[in-house]
Design an enzyme around this catalytic site. Structure first.
Site, mmCIF file in Angstrom:
data_model
loop_
_atom_site.group_PDB
_atom_site.id
_atom_site.type_symbol
_atom_site.label_atom_id
_atom_site.label_comp_id
_atom_site.label_asym_id
_atom_site.label_seq_id
_atom_site.Cartn_x
_atom_site.Cartn_y
_atom_site.Cartn_z
ATOM 1 N N GLY A 179 0.564 -1.026 -0.101
ATOM 2 C CA GLY A 179 -0.170 -0.158 -0.354
ATOM 3 C C GLY A 179 0.746 1.581 0.616
ATOM 4 O O GLY A 179 2.014 0.719 -0.607
ATOM 5 N N GLY A 233 -0.448 6.500 -11.735
ATOM 6 C CA GLY A 233 -1.488 6.454 -11.027
ATOM 7 C C GLY A 233 -1.976 7.803 -10.855
ATOM 8 O O GLY A 233 -1.985 8.677 -11.923
ATOM 9 N N GLU A 281 3.120 9.591 -14.939
ATOM 10 C CA GLU A 281 1.949 8.906 -15.773
ATOM 11 C C GLU A 281 0.610 9.138 -14.766
ATOM 12 O O GLU A 281 0.946 8.452 -14.135
ATOM 13 C CB GLU A 281 2.282 8.012 -16.382
ATOM 14 C CG GLU A 281 1.257 7.756 -18.137
ATOM 15 C CD GLU A 281 0.260 7.989 -17.485
ATOM 16 O OE1 GLU A 281 -1.048 8.897 -17.067
ATOM 17 O OE2 GLU A 281 0.047 6.166 -18.187
ATOM 18 N N LEU A 282 -0.376 10.273 -14.766
ATOM 19 C CA LEU A 282 -1.126 11.038 -14.234
ATOM 20 C C LEU A 282 -2.492 10.520 -14.599
ATOM 21 O O LEU A 282 -2.224 9.993 -15.303
ATOM 22 C CB LEU A 282 -1.042 12.064 -13.665
ATOM 23 C CG LEU A 282 0.532 11.732 -12.951
ATOM 24 C CD1 LEU A 282 0.462 13.300 -12.130
ATOM 25 C CD2 LEU A 282 1.060 11.133 -12.044
ATOM 26 N N GLY A 283 -3.246 11.144 -13.771
ATOM 27 C CA GLY A 283 -5.022 10.717 -14.689
ATOM 28 C C GLY A 283 -4.939 11.892 -15.642
ATOM 29 O O GLY A 283 -4.469 12.695 -16.169
ATOM 30 N N CYS A 302 -7.236 6.174 -18.150
ATOM 31 C CA CYS A 302 -6.321 7.319 -18.322
ATOM 32 C C CYS A 302 -6.907 8.282 -19.160
ATOM 33 O O CYS A 302 -6.828 8.594 -18.724
ATOM 34 C CB CYS A 302 -4.617 7.394 -17.637
ATOM 35 S SG CYS A 302 -3.733 6.813 -18.863
ATOM 36 N N GLU A 334 -11.556 13.964 -13.150
ATOM 37 C CA GLU A 334 -11.854 12.621 -13.715
ATOM 38 C C GLU A 334 -12.775 11.685 -12.623
ATOM 39 O O GLU A 334 -12.611 11.742 -12.172
ATOM 40 C CB GLU A 334 -10.179 12.111 -14.157
ATOM 41 C CG GLU A 334 -10.373 11.203 -14.144
ATOM 42 C CD GLU A 334 -8.455 10.665 -14.263
ATOM 43 O OE1 GLU A 334 -8.072 9.328 -14.655
ATOM 44 O OE2 GLU A 334 -8.221 10.682 -12.523
ATOM 45 N N PHE A 356 -13.238 8.323 -13.776
ATOM 46 C CA PHE A 356 -12.413 6.694 -13.836
ATOM 47 C C PHE A 356 -13.875 5.874 -13.494
ATOM 48 O O PHE A 356 -13.264 5.442 -12.798
ATOM 49 C CB PHE A 356 -11.373 7.216 -12.452
ATOM 50 C CG PHE A 356 -10.056 6.348 -13.019
ATOM 51 C CD1 PHE A 356 -9.476 6.539 -14.541
ATOM 52 C CD2 PHE A 356 -9.772 4.789 -12.835
ATOM 53 C CE1 PHE A 356 -8.437 5.755 -14.321
ATOM 54 C CE2 PHE A 356 -8.645 4.162 -13.003
ATOM 55 C CZ PHE A 356 -7.867 4.673 -14.075
#
Length: 486
Positions: free
Chosen positions: A210, A230, A252-254, A286, A380, A382
């Site tokens: 985690g 993430g 590398e994100l949303g 993403c 976002e 998701f």
């Protein structure tokens, strides 16, 4: 014994062999049914410390290994992904809630990532430089040492292997933290592949865990580079923590990508592309289209057709039925999605389709007349939600598409491709697809976004991978010691 036999990994992590952990174990849960599929080891901070130290010790010999041998390991890994594709796909379906076609795409890309990485091992790694003195001057790229990789649950295999494979090919060791919810398909499958491919022990460590596990990896002094995929909120914390420790973080994100549908587009084809862009893998991507910007002349027809498409898509357990959408990953994600939908309806959007769920199965949802202030449009989601907004002019479309903190992907649908390219020039984004939707990825292409979507193209393609996982060193050589006036 099967390739991913639970007897191999139950209660364990991978450090070149299968070992128990200080933090115990966790259930591997099938989101479609809630059934427990097994129990995976959970790595603690001490496990990370030991793994990073061992990875650093083993890495120098690996970097000195002839490139032909490193490439051969990567090629064998690619073949193993192909040979064991069906078993790995079964785990992706059950553990990640993926439909079989999406699972097949993941194993295909995983193999290709390994084959492309194999070619990296023999790439030229320097250049001759001009110099004003009588000497040889050149630069060379050297492995960074140990790369920390953190990957999410949604495309667990692809989003892990796309960093693990090139980092190893370029002579690095890797400490990899897959998401706990997809520890088997997104973590242990990669461990088993490289174990069977002959990667020397100690170069790859797979440590499900985690937030605490991730923090330990980011702060460990033996790990100079972090490759993270993430959410934007988590990525900000990763970037801040890495910066305090003077580390490179590739993020590398949303995203909240726009699909622009011009008035000359084929509406039927546009609806098919738009549905795929928002509903594929339940919208948990993403690159998912989070904003449908449709010319006012065709908007009514587009919404009507998209809503009909959404209403006709089967939703259910992908392991037992022919469905288009499987479950969301967990109840927390479902409740977030539903909250954004209901808040957006309260803000003025019209619910044209969906907006309901049973268990973790959320119906594909279309929101018409969505105001810019509606949460499902501005943020976002998701989840499988398609907010639609109209525009009247090219300039208005460009302004709407650019009006976002994110800049990952952009799709433009039009019969006039030059008009589409001119429109793309007006929208800051890392990826543009003209006459295609926003969800796409290839192992040979640089991948990354701008703004809150990340730190640019740091994944995929020869140049991006070499830049991400090597350091540049300047070297000079001359026949005699230089003389100085001191």
């Amino acid at each position: 014994m099967t390739f991913l036999d639970p007897k191999t990994w139950t209660g364990s992590i991978f450090d070149g062999g299968w070992t128990t952990t200080e933090a115990g174990e966790q259930p591997v849960v099938e989101p479609a049914t809630g059934a427990e599929l097994g129990r995976a080891g959970t790595a603690g901070a001490g496990d990370v410390t030991r793994a990073a130290a061992r990875a650093r010790r083993e890495q120098r010999a690996w970097a000195a290994t002839p490139y032909e041998e490193r490439a051969a390991v990567l090629r064998r890994a690619g073949r193993l992904f192909e040979e064991h594709a069906q078993e790995i796909q079964d785990w992706i379906v059950r553990e990640a809630g993926s439909v079989p076609g999406k699972a097949g795409f993941e194993t295909h890309v995983a193999a290709q990532e390994c084959y492309e990485a194999a070619a990296l091992a023999s790439q030229p790694f320097g250049e001759m430089l001009p110099t004003a003195r009588k000497r040889l001057s050149f630069s060379r790229r050297l492995p960074v040492g140990v790369v920390g990789v953190i990957a999410p649950f949604n495309f667990p295999l692809i989003l892990g292997i796309r960093s693990v494979a090139p980092a190893l090919a370029l002579g690095n060791a890797v400490v990899f933290k897959p998401d706990q919810r997809t520890a088997v398909c997104g973590g242990f499958s990669i461990a088993r592949v490289f174990e069977e491919a002959g990667l020397p022990a100690g170069l790859l460590h797979v440590l499900p865990g985690g937030v605490g596990t991730g923090r330990a990896l980011i702060t460990d002094p033996n790990v100079p580079v972090i490759s993270f995929t993430g959410s934007t909120s988590a990525g900000r914390e990763v970037g801040e923590t890495a910066a305090r420790h003077l580390k490179r973080a590739h993020l590398e994100l949303g995203g909240n990508s726009a699909l622009i549908v011009l008035d000359d587009a084929d509406v039927e084809a546009a609806v098919s592309a738009g549905a795929w862009a928002s509903f594929f893998h339940q919208g948990q991507i993403c690159m998912t289209t989070g904003r449908h910007l449709v010319h006012e002349a065709i908007a009514e027809e587009y919404v009507e057709r998209l809503a009909a498409k959404a209403d006709g898509l089967p939703v259910g357990d992908p392991a037992t039925g022919q469905v288009a959408l499987g479950p969301l990953i967990d109840a927390r994600q479902r409740d977030k999605v539903h909250g954004l939908v209901t808040e957006s309806v309260s803000a003025g959007a019209r619910l044209a389709a969906g907006g309901t769920y049973e268990g973790l199965f959320y119906r594909p949802t279309v929101l018409a007349g969505t105001p810019a202030s509606a949460p499902a449009y501005a943020r976002e989601v998701f989840g499988p939600v398609a907010p639609v907004m109209t525009f009247a002019t090219i300039e208005e479309a460009a302004a709407l598409a650019a009006d976002s903190e994110y800049g990952l992907a952009l799709g433009i649908l039009t019969r006039d491709v030059m008009k589409g390219l001119a429109l793309a020039d007006l929208v800051p984004t890392g990826i543009v697809h003209i006459n295609d939707q926003t969800v796409d990825d290839e192992s040979v292409a640089p991948f990354g976004g701008l703004g809150s979507s990340g730190t640019g193209a740091r994944f995929g393609g020869t140049g991006a991978n070499i830049e991400a996982f090597t350091d540049t060193q300047w070297v000079t050589m001359q026949p005699e010691i230089a003389t100085y006036p001191f």
